[in-house]
Write a protein that holds these residues in place. Structure first.
Motif, PDB file in Angstrom:
ATOM      1  N   PRO A   8       0.835  -1.207   0.000  1.00 18.99           N
ATOM      2  CA  PRO A   8       0.000   0.000   0.000  1.00 18.99           C
ATOM      3  C   PRO A   8       0.869   1.255   0.000  1.00 18.99           C
ATOM      4  N   ILE A  48      -3.378   4.153  -0.300  1.00  9.91           N
ATOM      5  CA  ILE A  48      -3.800   4.317   1.094  1.00  9.91           C
ATOM      6  C   ILE A  48      -4.768   5.492   1.146  1.00  9.91           C
ATOM      7  N   GLU A  49      -6.011   5.216   1.513  1.00  5.11           N
ATOM      8  CA  GLU A  49      -7.021   6.274   1.571  1.00  5.11           C
ATOM      9  C   GLU A  49      -6.938   7.077   2.861  1.00  5.11           C
ATOM     10  N   GLU A  53       2.017   5.503   5.206  1.00 10.16           N
ATOM     11  CA  GLU A  53       2.647   4.375   4.520  1.00 10.16           C
ATOM     12  C   GLU A  53       3.392   3.474   5.490  1.00 10.16           C
ATOM     13  N   ASP A  58      -3.523   1.299   8.186  1.00 10.60           N
ATOM     14  CA  ASP A  58      -4.053   2.206   7.172  1.00 10.60           C
ATOM     15  C   ASP A  58      -5.366   1.677   6.587  1.00 10.60           C
ATOM     16  N   ARG A  60      -7.242   1.112   3.004  1.00 13.79           N
ATOM     17  CA  ARG A  60      -6.740   0.932   1.649  1.00 13.79           C
ATOM     18  C   ARG A  60      -7.867   0.859   0.629  1.00 13.79           C
ATOM     19  N   SER A  61      -7.568   1.322  -0.582  1.00 13.34           N
ATOM     20  CA  SER A  61      -8.540   1.260  -1.672  1.00 13.34           C
ATOM     21  C   SER A  61      -8.659  -0.173  -2.193  1.00 13.34           C
ATOM     22  N   TRP A  94      -8.526  -8.918   2.210  1.00  8.29           N
ATOM     23  CA  TRP A  94      -7.212  -8.748   2.820  1.00  8.29           C
ATOM     24  C   TRP A  94      -6.948  -9.928   3.734  1.00  8.29           C
TER      25      TRP A  94
END
Length: 198
Positions: A8, A48-49, A53, A58, A60-61, A94
Motif C-alpha cells: 500500500p 492508502i485512503e 505508509e 491504514d 486501503r482502496s 485482505w
C-alpha cells in the motif's frame, strides 16, 4: 489469483508506469527478499485512503495495479527497488500479514484500444503537457516520453497528468480508454483553472 504480496502506498500506480521505491520497513524488506526468489516477481499496489505508509493501520482502496519487480539495489540505509505497473485488479479480501500485507485479488479486464481514439489521445497529450509545464511542484517533466503503444501511452498520460491522488484513483477505475482519456483531459483542465484563480 493466488494470495499476492501487497505494498500500500500514498500514491496511485497506473499500468505501464514505472514505480521507484525506497524500502526500509522490515516487513517490506522481507517481501522484496521473497520476491527475488520468484521467476516472475509481482506484487500489488493500492492507494492508502487514510493513514500513513509506514507502520500499518491504514485504510486501503480496493482497486489497484500489479507491479513487476525490475531491479533492486541497496545502500547503507535503504533498499532501492524499481517496478513497473502491469494490470489492474480488485481486492477481494485482505489476508493476515505474513509478515507483510497480502490480499486475494481478481484481475480487472484489460481496456481495449481502437484507432478512433487517436485524435483524443493527441488532444489529451497536448493538454497534459501544456498544463504540466505550468504546474507548481510537478512530479513529471512535461517532456516525458510516452510509449509508442497507444494503450500504454493512454495510461502513461494519466500518470503524468498533474493531479491529486483521488483524481488519479478515479482514472484508475476507468472502464474504457475513451473514458480514461476524457477524464484525464477534464481533470487536467480543472486543475489548470484552479491554479489560475489562486
Amino acid at each position: 489469483m493466488n494470495p499476492m504480496p501487497m505494498f500500500p502506498l500514498g500514491s496511485v500506480l497506473f499500468p505501464y508506469t514505472p514505480l521507484p521505491l525506497r524500502v526500509f520497513e522490515t516487513r517490506y524488506l522481507t517481501m522484496i527478499g521473497r520476491l527475488l526468489d520468484e521467476e516472475d516477481p509481482e506484487f500489488g499496489v493500492v492507494l492508502i485512503e487514510r493513514g500513513a505508509e509506514a507502520g500499518g493501520g491504514d485504510q486501503r482502496s480496493r482497486v489497484g495495479t500489479l507491479a513487476r519487480l525490475v531491479s533492486v539495489s541497496a545502500d547503507t540505509e535503504v533498499l532501492h527497488a524499481l517496478a513497473v505497473g502491469t494490470e489492474r485488479f480488485l481486492v477481494e479480501q485482505w489476508l493476515d500479514d505474513d509478515p507483510h500485507p497480502r490480499a486475494a485479488l481478481t484481475p480487472l479486464p484489460t481496456l481495449e484500444w481502437h484507432d478512433g481514439l487517436t485524435p483524443l489521445l493527441a488532444e489529451g497529450e497536448s493538454i497534459v503537457r501544456r498544463v504540466l509545464a505550468r504546474a507548481p511542484e510537478a512530479r513529471w517533466d512535461p517532456n516525458t516520453e510516452l510509449s509508442d503503444d497507444p494503450l500504454a501511452a493512454s495510461w502513461q498520460l494519466a500518470a503524468i497528468a498533474p493531479l491529486g491522488e483521488y483524481d488519479r484513483y478515479s482514472l484508475l477505475q476507468s472502464e474504457s480508454v475513451g473514458a480514461l482519456l476524457r477524464q484525464t483531459i477534464d481533470a487536467t483542465l480543472d486543475a489548470e483553472i484552479l491554479w489560475s484563480t489562486e
